[in-house]
Enzyme design. Structure first.
Site, short mmCIF file in Angstrom:
data_model
loop_
_atom_site.label_atom_id
_atom_site.label_comp_id
_atom_site.label_asym_id
_atom_site.label_seq_id
_atom_site.Cartn_x
_atom_site.Cartn_y
_atom_site.Cartn_z
N ASP A 124 13.23 2.34 5.80
CA ASP A 124 12.49 2.73 6.80
C ASP A 124 11.63 1.61 7.30
O ASP A 124 11.39 1.32 8.55
CB ASP A 124 11.37 3.90 6.33
CG ASP A 124 12.17 5.15 6.30
OD1 ASP A 124 13.17 5.23 6.95
OD2 ASP A 124 11.65 6.18 5.79
N ARG A 168 6.98 9.02 5.85
CA ARG A 168 8.03 8.04 6.15
C ARG A 168 7.37 7.42 7.37
O ARG A 168 7.54 6.33 8.00
CB ARG A 168 9.18 8.68 6.59
CG ARG A 168 10.24 9.42 5.34
CD ARG A 168 11.48 9.83 5.71
NE ARG A 168 12.41 8.75 6.23
CZ ARG A 168 13.88 9.04 6.37
NH1 ARG A 168 14.03 10.34 6.53
NH2 ARG A 168 14.50 7.84 6.82
N GLU A 187 15.03 4.42 0.04
CA GLU A 187 14.96 4.93 1.45
C GLU A 187 13.39 4.20 2.26
O GLU A 187 13.44 4.11 3.39
CB GLU A 187 14.90 6.43 1.35
CG GLU A 187 16.05 7.04 0.88
CD GLU A 187 17.15 6.69 2.00
OE1 GLU A 187 17.05 6.43 3.15
OE2 GLU A 187 18.38 6.82 1.72
N HIS A 217 14.50 10.76 0.20
CA HIS A 217 13.53 10.19 1.05
C HIS A 217 12.13 10.53 0.72
O HIS A 217 12.06 11.92 0.31
CB HIS A 217 14.07 10.78 2.49
CG HIS A 217 15.40 10.14 2.99
ND1 HIS A 217 16.20 10.96 2.80
CD2 HIS A 217 15.84 9.43 3.57
CE1 HIS A 217 17.64 10.54 3.29
NE2 HIS A 217 17.09 9.56 3.81
N HIS A 257 19.83 -0.87 4.41
CA HIS A 257 20.10 -0.36 3.16
C HIS A 257 21.14 -1.22 2.42
O HIS A 257 21.30 -1.27 1.15
CB HIS A 257 20.89 1.27 3.42
CG HIS A 257 20.07 2.22 3.50
ND1 HIS A 257 19.09 2.38 2.06
CD2 HIS A 257 20.01 3.32 4.06
CE1 HIS A 257 18.59 3.66 2.71
NE2 HIS A 257 19.08 4.37 3.61
N HIS A 312 17.55 0.99 9.93
CA HIS A 312 17.54 1.66 8.63
C HIS A 312 18.82 1.58 7.94
O HIS A 312 18.90 0.98 6.60
CB HIS A 312 16.94 3.03 8.81
CG HIS A 312 16.97 4.01 7.65
ND1 HIS A 312 15.88 4.48 7.14
CD2 HIS A 312 17.99 4.31 6.93
CE1 HIS A 312 15.98 5.17 6.02
NE2 HIS A 312 17.56 5.12 5.77
N GLU A 313 19.81 1.80 8.52
CA GLU A 313 21.09 1.90 7.84
C GLU A 313 21.42 0.40 7.37
O GLU A 313 21.93 0.27 6.25
CB GLU A 313 22.23 2.53 8.62
CG GLU A 313 21.95 3.92 8.98
CD GLU A 313 21.60 4.92 7.84
OE1 GLU A 313 22.01 4.30 6.70
OE2 GLU A 313 21.08 5.74 7.79
ZN LIG Z 1 18.48 6.09 4.41
#
Ligand SMILES: [Zn+2]
Ligand SMILES: *[C@@H]1O[C@H](CO)[C@@H](O)[C@H](O)[C@H]1NC(C)=O
Ligand SMILES: *[C@@H]1O[C@H](CO)[C@@H](O)[C@H](O)[C@H]1NC(C)=O
Ligand SMILES: *[C@@H]1O[C@H](CO)[C@@H](O)[C@H](O)[C@H]1NC(C)=O
Ligand SMILES: *[C@@H]1O[C@H](CO)[C@@H](O)[C@H](O)[C@H]1NC(C)=O
Ligand SMILES: *[C@@H]1O[C@H](CO)[C@@H](O)[C@H](O)[C@H]1NC(C)=O
Ligand SMILES: *[C@@H]1O[C@H](CO)[C@@H](O)[C@H](O)[C@H]1NC(C)=O
Ligand SMILES: *[C@@H]1O[C@H](CO)[C@@H](O)[C@H](O)[C@H]1NC(C)=O
Ligand SMILES: *[C@@H]1O[C@H](CO)[C@@H](O)[C@H](O)[C@H]1NC(C)=O
Length: 771
Positions: free
Chosen positions: A648, A718, A644, A712, A586, A582-583
């Site tokens: 995800d 999510r 976000e 988010h 980004h 996830h990071e």
């Molecule tokens: Zn995030």
């Protein structure tokens, strides 16, 4: 960011029960393993039992099995609603505490960290054993726990602030003594605004701070932005829904009552606060909504002289110079009109000063001092906090105050993050966690590049090679910044703080002043590109576009996110692995993609690839826009949550791919052993582990706030959003067509009708793996 910033969700101390429960379940599972295993063999459920498959019967595997099983609601069809299937058991057993507006695995972990910090801070202070910094932390905590003293002081410490310029409060007239009488002639807005920011780190109207220059990411620069309001969502001021009106009424009554508690005449308070609320509504109207706050539109670099020409009604130079304490930073005395700054919201500032020009000074003063009073209410005696609770009942749905120790732990943690971080990691961080984090990071990096090279059909090769370069440059930071191990360095950073056990309010003011001035330290210094300044006890993870770093503080690296090597890898890949993905993703989302591998805002995409990317994101905006959240009575905001959602979707795919590679290479393709007493394949466990990170429930007030202010999507979307897009998920749970968790047929068709580029099913719904 990975989890929603804590915000209004404050866990209570009831959750200590969870641990014994878990142990009890462990015992239960142990004694029924044989039975469970036998049942398995006959039932067979989702899994194909090959003769080779083994059960892992270590105590860790039994513990993990019990932890997973206890969270499920097996009456729900996983293909219909995977979030409910995975989480409803946990949610049932973990009701939202009275002092919280939402509760879930993240707040539960947060609470566990708080309990550990509590134990550390409550150990008696030892002048011999404790470092200087630890002594300060304990003193600060003790002063906060000294409730008798706080009750005795009551409103006095605040009243003494209100008796002096620049915080005389018009609404109080001379009721707190003649020296408290506000005078229009003596009032200076610049003075009051600057004092709020420089003494108490309160940003009203204007948020001024120092961070890296987006286009020259090695350098620090002053930035000016819009600030927050009393209520958390802009919409609360603008809508005429029942809720929004109730929130505004509650805020109004709260302001009036607080003014009266501090000595105002009630009818005067009503009149004055009516004007204050009207002013705040006007400010809300001109604020730039998150959707419009793009990196390019906010990059308006100019010198102070140019800003003054653009908005001449405000003395910008005087404000900036007053905010910075040059006794602390003598080098910054030289700031003048030629100083470069980044004005993030020029239109907002133009509108703001147009509004303020037409406003009575008394109303402006009433508002500014209200904001100062509001941010100190928590630091006063109980009667003020109970009045706040009545307000909170309306806007957050909470019905009790957080226990004092929890408030105090959070306070000390925020005030002294590196000191409490050091105390925490000394006892609760295992250095060997770094190894698996390195394995996961490299697995994710590989998966990202592999998908880019082998599955992305729409990005041109030049842009791709730039993307690969950026992916290779992503730097992972794990656990804590190294400098917290240096006692001298830590002591130096807080040397101006001198706390007293008996002066809680005075201590609070010191910590505010310290926080207010700390970012100016950096102004003439280069950005340390490989360093990080994240509090180690943070239960969250981050991506920094200016340094191209992914960050995983010690607080995040715990069960049920991070599982040690004694547990099946499927659990870690599904949870912390997806978080790493996830990071990482980004760096390539709709905002992160604009920054290059050196952290500079500098377009590196071909126009053609950029156009295709934007087309493809429309499908995802659409998908999430269609999720209706009954609890909130609102739909998800697909555009606001796009970054976000991309993270995800990408993270899930990358982590799964990395997991399969690990099986292939580290186990020669042999699946991991099964867990006893639960009926899941390793791939299924991977997906369950992902969903479990997200288990969370909300009061209606919190749900509404989440939609309006959250970056988010709500947790259930999510889970459902990313999984229903992923073919490996539907394979793992054999979700047939036309089920909610299989969006391949119906929904991508709907999407295709709107977006021709999405017509190709494979390209459309699976585009993220290729970004
Ligand atoms: Zn995030
Ligand atoms: C589990 O799911 C069933 C079927 O939807 C439902 O009736 C039941 O209330 C759920 N249990 C919990 C604890 O939410
Ligand atoms: C809400 O009501 C106020 C007062 O009646 C009105 O001025 C305003 O335009 C309304 N706002 C919206 C968004 O309908
Ligand atoms: C408050 O002000 C009103 C109007 O000026 C006045 O009639 C009233 O007596 C005042 N009340 C108190 C408690 O001072
Ligand atoms: C936000 O952006 C949209 C589209 O560019 C524009 O129409 C709108 O006026 C902007 N709103 C604000 C408040 O800047
Ligand atoms: C501010 O910038 C403008 C445009 O670059 C320049 O002409 C002007 O001299 C600068 N002002 C000062 C005080 O440096
Ligand atoms: C004191 O006030 C600050 C600012 O509102 C708040 O962050 C802090 O938690 C308060 N302290 C306590 C112990 O509530
Ligand atoms: C610890 O910090 C001090 C003060 O910043 C510095 O002088 C010293 O070199 C540091 N020690 C180590 C081992 O890095
Ligand atoms: C899916 O739903 C559509 C429309 O409701 C229907 O025509 C189709 O037969 C269904 N497919 C399956 C596999 O059930």
């Amino acid at each position: 960011m990975e989890g929603e910033a804590a915000g209004s969700s404050m866990p209570a101390n009831k959750k200590a029960a969870s641990k014994p429960l878990r142990i009890a379940l462990g015992v239960f599972v142990t004694s029924t393993v044989a039975l469970g295993t036998a049942l398995f063999l006959v039932s067979q459920g989702h899994i194909k039992l090959q003769p080779k498959q083994q059960y892992c019967l270590t105590s860790e595997c039994i513990e993990a099995a019990a932890a997973i099983k206890s969270k499920l609601n097996t009456s729900v069809d996983p293909c219909d609603n995977f979030f409910r299937f995975a989480c409803e058991g946990w949610i049932q057993n973990n009701p939202i505490p009275e002092d919280s507006s939402s509760y879930g695995i993240y707040p539960w972990l947060r609470h566990n960290v708080d309990l550990k910090l509590k134990a550390l801070l409550e150990k008696p202070l030892s002048k011999r054993r404790d470092s200087e910094a630890v002594q300060k932390a304990k003193t600060l905590y003790n002063s906060c726990m000294n409730e008798n003293k706080i009750e005795k002081a009551d409103a006095k410490p605040l009243l003494s602030m209100l008796k002096h310029s620049p915080f005389r409060w018009p609404v109080l007239e001379s009721n707190i003594g003649p020296e408290g009488l506000w005078s229009e002639r003596k009032f200076s807005m610049v003075q009051t605004l600057a004092a709020l920011r420089s003494q108490y780190s309160s940003s009203v109207f204007i948020r001024m701070y120092v961070s890296s220059d987006d286009k020259m990411s090695n350098e620090h620069i002053i930035k000016l932005d819009q600030a927050s309001l009393s209520l958390s969502a802009q919409e609360d001021y603008l809508k005429n829904t029942t809720e929004a009106k109730a929130y505004r009424d509650a805020l109004f009554q709260f302001m009036v009552d607080i003014a009266v508690l501090l000595g105002a005449n009630a009818s005067r308070a009503e009149l004055d606060m009516k004007s204050v609320l009207k002013l705040e509504v006007k400010i809300a109207e001109i604020m730039i909504p998150p959707e419009n706050r793009t990196s390019e539109s906010m990059y308006n670099k100019m010198n102070i002289s140019e800003l003054t020409t653009m908005i001449p009604q405000f003395d910008w130079l005087a404000y900036i110079k007053k905010v910075i304490d040059t006794k602390l930073y003598p080098d910054l005395k030289d700031i003048d009109d030629s100083e470069n700054i980044i004005v993030r919201v020029p239109q907002y500032f133009k509108d703001l000063f147009r509004i303020l020009e037409g406003e009575r000074k008394k109303t402006i003063a009433n508002y500014l001092v209200w904001r100062m009073v509001y941010s100190r209410i928590f630091n006063l005696s109980r009667r003020f906090q109970y009045r706040w609770l009545d307000f909170s009942r309306v806007i957050q749905g909470t019905s009790s105050l957080q226990p004092q120790w929890d408030k105090c732990v959070n306070f000390v943690e925020n005030a002294l993050p590196y000191v409490t971080g050091r105390m925490f990691v000394d006892l609760h961080f295992q250095e060997d966690k770094r190894e698996m984090m390195a394995e996961l990071t490299e697995g994710i990096r590989w998966a990202f590049m592999d998908m880019l090279e082998n599955e992305n059909t729409w990005m041109d090769s030049e842009t791709k090679s730039k993307a690969v370069e950026k992916a290779k440059a992503v730097l992972a930071k794990v656990g804590y910044p190294e400098f917290i191990m240096n006692d001298t360095y830590i002591a130096e950073g807080i040397k101006t703080l001198k706390f007293s056990e008996t002066d809680y309010f005075g201590n609070v003011l010191q910590t505010r002043k310290h926080a207010a001035q700390s970012d100016f330290y950096w102004l003439r210094k280069e950005v340390p590109k490989t360093e990080w300044f994240t509090s180690p006890t943070t239960v969250n993870a981050f991506y920094s576009s200016s340094t191209n770093q992914i960050r995983f503080p010690a607080g995040e690296l715990q069960k049920p996110f991070f599982w040690g090597t004694e547990y099946p890898r499927s659990l870690s890949y599904g949870a912390i692995g997806v978080i790493v993905g996830h990071e990482f993703t980004h760096g390539f989302d709709n905002n992160g993609r604009k920054y290059d591998k050196n952290g500079n805002l500098d377009p590196w995409w071909s126009l053609d690839s950029e156009e295709k990317f934007k087309e493809k994101t429309k499908c995802m905006i659409n998908q999430y826009n269609n999720y209706y959240w009954k609890k909130a009575g609102l739909n998800v905001k697909g555009k606001r949550t796009l970054a976000e959602n991309i993270a995800d979707n990408g993270g899930l795919r990358e982590a799964f791919r990395a997991y399969r590679k690990w099986i292939k290479e580290k186990r020669q393709g042999e699946e991991e052993a099964l867990l006893p007493g639960i009926d899941f394949t390793p791939n299924q466990l991977f997906f369950l582990s992902y969903a479990h990170v997200r288990c969370n429930s909300f009061r209606p007030e919190a749900a509404r706030e989440q939609i309006y202010t959250g970056a988010h999507s709500p947790p259930q979307f999510r889970v459902i959003g990313a999984m229903s897009n992923f073919e490996e998920f539907r394979k793992a749970f054999t979700c047939t067509e036309n089920t909610t968790m299989n969006r391949d047929s119906m929904d991508s068709l709907t999407c295709a009708l709107r977006q021709t580029l999405c017509r190709n099913k494979k390209m459309g719904m699976n585009f993220l793996k290729k970004v």
